[in-house]
Design a protein around this motif. Structure first.
Motif, PDB file in Angstrom:
ATOM      1  N   GLU A 141       0.985  -1.317  -0.158  1.00  0.00           N
ATOM      2  CA  GLU A 141       0.187   0.061   0.166  1.00  0.00           C
ATOM      3  C   GLU A 141       1.127   1.329  -0.087  1.00  0.00           C
ATOM      4  O   GLU A 141       0.624   2.809  -0.510  1.00  0.00           O
ATOM      5  CB  GLU A 141      -1.307   0.118   1.466  1.00  0.00           C
ATOM      6  CG  GLU A 141      -2.390  -1.063   0.907  1.00  0.00           C
ATOM      7  CD  GLU A 141      -3.236  -0.967   1.936  1.00  0.00           C
ATOM      8  OE1 GLU A 141      -2.771   0.028   2.910  1.00  0.00           O
ATOM      9  OE2 GLU A 141      -4.357  -1.094   1.493  1.00  0.00           O
ATOM     10  N   GLY A 143       1.454   1.691  -3.644  1.00  0.00           N
ATOM     11  CA  GLY A 143       0.108   2.331  -4.049  1.00  0.00           C
ATOM     12  C   GLY A 143      -0.728   1.405  -4.832  1.00  0.00           C
ATOM     13  O   GLY A 143      -0.709   1.314  -5.617  1.00  0.00           O
ATOM     14  N   TYR A 183      -3.389  -1.943  -3.609  1.00  0.00           N
ATOM     15  CA  TYR A 183      -4.374  -1.888  -2.264  1.00  0.00           C
ATOM     16  C   TYR A 183      -5.078  -2.923  -3.588  1.00  0.00           C
ATOM     17  O   TYR A 183      -5.449  -3.285  -4.068  1.00  0.00           O
ATOM     18  CB  TYR A 183      -5.523  -0.751  -3.035  1.00  0.00           C
ATOM     19  CG  TYR A 183      -4.460   0.561  -2.929  1.00  0.00           C
ATOM     20  CD1 TYR A 183      -4.772   1.549  -0.818  1.00  0.00           C
ATOM     21  CD2 TYR A 183      -4.159   1.645  -3.674  1.00  0.00           C
ATOM     22  CE1 TYR A 183      -4.193   2.067  -0.749  1.00  0.00           C
ATOM     23  CE2 TYR A 183      -3.823   2.508  -3.445  1.00  0.00           C
ATOM     24  CZ  TYR A 183      -3.328   3.173  -2.078  1.00  0.00           C
ATOM     25  OH  TYR A 183      -3.056   4.450  -1.323  1.00  0.00           O
ATOM     26  N   SER A 221      -2.748  -2.843 -13.042  1.00  0.00           N
ATOM     27  CA  SER A 221      -2.572  -1.485 -13.172  1.00  0.00           C
ATOM     28  C   SER A 221      -2.392  -0.382 -13.315  1.00  0.00           C
ATOM     29  O   SER A 221      -3.341  -0.903 -14.541  1.00  0.00           O
ATOM     30  CB  SER A 221      -0.620  -1.372 -13.659  1.00  0.00           C
ATOM     31  OG  SER A 221       0.426  -0.677 -13.542  1.00  0.00           O
ATOM     32  N   THR A 227      -1.393   5.593 -11.542  1.00  0.00           N
ATOM     33  CA  THR A 227      -1.066   5.432 -10.717  1.00  0.00           C
ATOM     34  C   THR A 227      -1.017   4.556  -9.571  1.00  0.00           C
ATOM     35  O   THR A 227      -0.287   4.817  -8.149  1.00  0.00           O
ATOM     36  CB  THR A 227      -1.511   7.252  -9.757  1.00  0.00           C
ATOM     37  OG1 THR A 227      -2.578   7.571  -9.119  1.00  0.00           O
ATOM     38  CG2 THR A 227      -1.333   8.594 -10.715  1.00  0.00           C
ATOM     39  N   PHE A 228      -1.588   3.736  -9.236  1.00  0.00           N
ATOM     40  CA  PHE A 228      -1.567   2.721  -8.618  1.00  0.00           C
ATOM     41  C   PHE A 228      -2.714   1.903  -9.061  1.00  0.00           C
ATOM     42  O   PHE A 228      -2.375   1.704 -10.676  1.00  0.00           O
ATOM     43  CB  PHE A 228      -2.907   3.719  -7.423  1.00  0.00           C
ATOM     44  CG  PHE A 228      -4.253   3.294  -8.742  1.00  0.00           C
ATOM     45  CD1 PHE A 228      -5.033   2.400  -7.220  1.00  0.00           C
ATOM     46  CD2 PHE A 228      -4.683   3.688  -8.723  1.00  0.00           C
ATOM     47  CE1 PHE A 228      -6.741   2.154  -8.761  1.00  0.00           C
ATOM     48  CE2 PHE A 228      -6.219   4.566  -8.857  1.00  0.00           C
ATOM     49  CZ  PHE A 228      -7.352   3.085  -8.930  1.00  0.00           C
ATOM     50  N   THR A 263      -4.321  -2.688  -8.577  1.00  0.00           N
ATOM     51  CA  THR A 263      -5.450  -2.675  -7.136  1.00  0.00           C
ATOM     52  C   THR A 263      -5.261  -4.161  -7.172  1.00  0.00           C
ATOM     53  O   THR A 263      -4.892  -4.735  -8.841  1.00  0.00           O
ATOM     54  CB  THR A 263      -6.376  -3.061  -7.975  1.00  0.00           C
ATOM     55  OG1 THR A 263      -7.039  -3.323  -9.568  1.00  0.00           O
ATOM     56  CG2 THR A 263      -6.881  -1.730  -7.825  1.00  0.00           C
ATOM     57  N   GLN A 269       5.729   6.119 -10.992  1.00  0.00           N
ATOM     58  CA  GLN A 269       4.390   5.535 -10.290  1.00  0.00           C
ATOM     59  C   GLN A 269       4.861   5.259  -8.929  1.00  0.00           C
ATOM     60  O   GLN A 269       3.421   5.444  -8.199  1.00  0.00           O
ATOM     61  CB  GLN A 269       4.064   4.447 -10.987  1.00  0.00           C
ATOM     62  CG  GLN A 269       3.093   4.257 -12.434  1.00  0.00           C
ATOM     63  CD  GLN A 269       2.764   2.559 -12.942  1.00  0.00           C
ATOM     64  OE1 GLN A 269       3.772   1.919 -12.430  1.00  0.00           O
ATOM     65  NE2 GLN A 269       1.327   2.715 -13.012  1.00  0.00           N
ATOM     66  N   SER A 270       5.655   4.331  -8.670  1.00  0.00           N
ATOM     67  CA  SER A 270       6.440   4.248  -7.060  1.00  0.00           C
ATOM     68  C   SER A 270       5.786   5.799  -6.773  1.00  0.00           C
ATOM     69  O   SER A 270       5.308   6.005  -5.281  1.00  0.00           O
ATOM     70  CB  SER A 270       7.213   3.599  -7.038  1.00  0.00           C
ATOM     71  OG  SER A 270       7.149   2.452  -7.116  1.00  0.00           O
ATOM     72  N   ALA A 277       3.059   7.404  -5.932  1.00  0.00           N
ATOM     73  CA  ALA A 277       1.807   6.479  -5.022  1.00  0.00           C
ATOM     74  C   ALA A 277       3.250   6.853  -4.108  1.00  0.00           C
ATOM     75  O   ALA A 277       1.895   6.941  -2.578  1.00  0.00           O
ATOM     76  CB  ALA A 277       2.389   5.260  -5.696  1.00  0.00           C
ATOM     77  N   HIS A 306      -0.293   8.634  -0.746  1.00  0.00           N
ATOM     78  CA  HIS A 306      -0.069   7.402   0.555  1.00  0.00           C
ATOM     79  C   HIS A 306       0.721   8.194   1.921  1.00  0.00           C
ATOM     80  O   HIS A 306      -0.110   8.014   3.107  1.00  0.00           O
ATOM     81  CB  HIS A 306       1.116   6.150   1.038  1.00  0.00           C
ATOM     82  CG  HIS A 306       1.378   4.832   1.835  1.00  0.00           C
ATOM     83  ND1 HIS A 306       0.243   4.563   1.558  1.00  0.00           N
ATOM     84  CD2 HIS A 306       1.815   5.171   2.265  1.00  0.00           C
ATOM     85  CE1 HIS A 306       0.161   4.023   3.152  1.00  0.00           C
ATOM     86  NE2 HIS A 306       1.217   4.115   3.130  1.00  0.00           N
ATOM     87  N   SER A 365      -3.273   8.770   3.404  1.00  0.00           N
ATOM     88  CA  SER A 365      -3.819   7.625   3.230  1.00  0.00           C
ATOM     89  C   SER A 365      -4.037   7.904   4.600  1.00  0.00           C
ATOM     90  O   SER A 365      -4.731   6.888   4.882  1.00  0.00           O
ATOM     91  CB  SER A 365      -2.186   7.032   3.984  1.00  0.00           C
ATOM     92  OG  SER A 365      -2.291   7.286   4.548  1.00  0.00           O
TER      93      SER A 365
END
Length: 470
Positions: free
Chosen positions: A291, A294, A296, A312, A315-316, A318, A422-423, A426, A430, A434
């Motif tokens: 998380e 990014g 979840y 993917s 920006t996050f 699942t 992206q990391s 994220a 977060h 968050s």
């Protein structure tokens, strides 16, 4: 191998093998035991392997699992034995004495006007096939008659509990059980019996159950009864799929098939996933660490424990995981399904073992369990989240799963984590979004900076404000 050697050495030498046994003296005996390389190779080539022997369908728990301290009391029955492995144990005597009155009641209620003798005879006809389902040597102490009697009583006992959950019996089963023994049929004993009936070493061949059910229900009725029975062990969030009893060795197999079986189809791309995943298998983050970059988790809609997906986004990401319910039956169920997969003649797929390895990689601390509960992946009816975290960490020790099952998911997760843009986005989101408090703190900081900028502007250009007001 010894028997192979006894027949081939004599043929190779052209001598009587028994002559060498008569030699005396340590030196002579040592010499008689030595064979040349050619003789040894001939013994291998001429060794006869009995390929007609049927493979055991109900095997014993592998010692690697049984001897772990954390797995104590998960493989042996507590109140009732089914089959030969734990038969006649003194601690199970109370329920063993109940099998005869239960058989009488079962045959009377469900025997479709057949006598007990007639029902016993149909079990007797499959006695030889049933004996071959157990590990070699485990049934030798029983002659045919005593083994068939055990199969008959055990089958009646299992089917008695199977039919308890038929719709027409649910409302009054407790009252009718008083006819057998009112002391034993409490909710507490029901839970213990349910636990014992899912143990690997406590299975009865399904063919024995089917020959009795054939006189009571058609194929649809049999499937419905077994389906209702297995539903009490459902640890997923979806109903069991339609059962196929043909060729199924026992009830535990049917549970495994619903929870873990999958089509064995591998593409070249999947093989690439497996190869790449082997490199990063041990580098995966826990749920809370995922998380932070990014990723979840969210529950899937399938009850198959091998089903997981990753998507993917900008920006996050699942990660979709199958939900699972934890109660007093879950640990022995998972352990016995794992033991079944590890047996030499067990299923070719390591679905349950691989699922345990996956969950162990996602869970390290209590916070990980709490996050999975919040995301409705885990439903915990155990004493604490700490106990559940320890369960996965202990049960997965020294386990090796099938890399191919989650290879694609792990490969995609790793690629997402390797994307620096992206990391970074994220991690920033977060950090500041968050929780509501971090969001308020971020907005407060923005508001403070805005006020500071306005104040600085009017400090530098004080006349602007005066001109505007005049």
């Amino acid at each position: 191998m010894a028997s192979c050697w006894a027949t081939t050495v004599g043929e190779a030498k052209g001598e009587n093998p028994s002559a060498e046994i008569t030699q005396s003296g340590a030196k002579s005996q040592e010499s008689s035991n030595k064979i040349t390389k050619d003789e040894w190779l001939i013994s291998i080539e001429n060794c006869n392997v009995d390929e007609t022997t049927k493979k055991s369908q109900i095997e014993k728990v592998p010692s690697t699992l049984r001897h772990r301290h954390s797995n104590e009391d998960c493989f042996d029955p507590i109140v009732v034995s089914i089959g030969p492995y734990h038969h006649e144990k003194s601690e199970l005597k109370a329920f063993e004495e109940l099998k005869i009155p239960i058989a009488k009641k079962f045959c009377r209620d469900h025997g479709n006007q057949l006598s007990i003798e007639q029902l016993y005879e149909v079990v007797e006809k499959v006695g030889k096939s049933a004996r071959e389902c157990y590990a070699k040597g485990s049934t030798e102490r029983y002659d045919d008659e005593s083994f068939n009697r055990m199969m008959f009583l055990d089958a009646c006992f299992v089917l008695h509990f199977v039919f308890i959950l038929r719709e027409e019996n649910v409302s009054n089963w407790k009252e009718t059980e008083q006819e057998v023994d009112p002391r034993q049929y409490t909710d507490y004993y029901q839970i213990l019996v349910n636990r014992d009936l899912i143990l690997l070493e406590n299975q009865i061949p399904l063919l024995v159950l089917k020959v009795l059910m054939n006189f009571m229900f058609d194929g649809k009725g049999q499937k419905k009864s077994i389906h209702n029975f297995l539903e009490r062990y459902n640890i997923s969030n979806s109903a069991f799929r339609e059962l196929d009893l043909d060729g199924a060795p026992h009830l535990l197999y049917l549970l495994w098939k619903n929870l873990a079986s999958r089509p064995i189809t591998k593409t070249l791309k999947q093989e690439q996933y497996v190869w790449e995943t082997c490199r990063v298998w041990e580098t995966y983050r826990t749920v809370t660490k995922l998380e932070s970059v990014g990723i979840y988790v969210e529950p899937s809609k399938t009850g198959n424990l091998t089903h997981a997906e990753f998507k993917s986004h900008l920006t996050f990401g699942t990660l979709t995981l199958p939900p699972i319910f934890f109660n007093d039956l879950t640990k022995p169920l998972l352990l016995n399904l794992m033991a079944y997969e590890m047996c030499p003649h067990g299923p070719s797929d390591l679905g349950i073992t691989s699922y345990i390895c996956l969950m162990d990689s996602l869970i390290d601390r209590v916070d990980d369990v709490k996050e999975l509960r919040k995301r409705r992946i885990l439903f915990n009816n155990m004493d604490s989240d700490q106990e559940l975290a320890q369960f996965f960490n202990q049960i997965a020790k020294d386990l090796v799963g099938d890399y191919s099952i989650y290879a694609e998911v792990k490969w995609k997760v790793d690629n997402h984590c390797q994307n620096k843009v992206q990391s970074s986005i994220a991690e920033w989101m977060h950090k500041y979004f968050s929780s509501p408090w971090s969001l308020f703190a971020f907005l407060g900081a923005i508001f403070t900076l805005a006020l500071t900028a306005v104040q600085a502007y009017f400090t530098v250009f004080p006349g602007k404000k005066g001109d505007k007001t005049s």
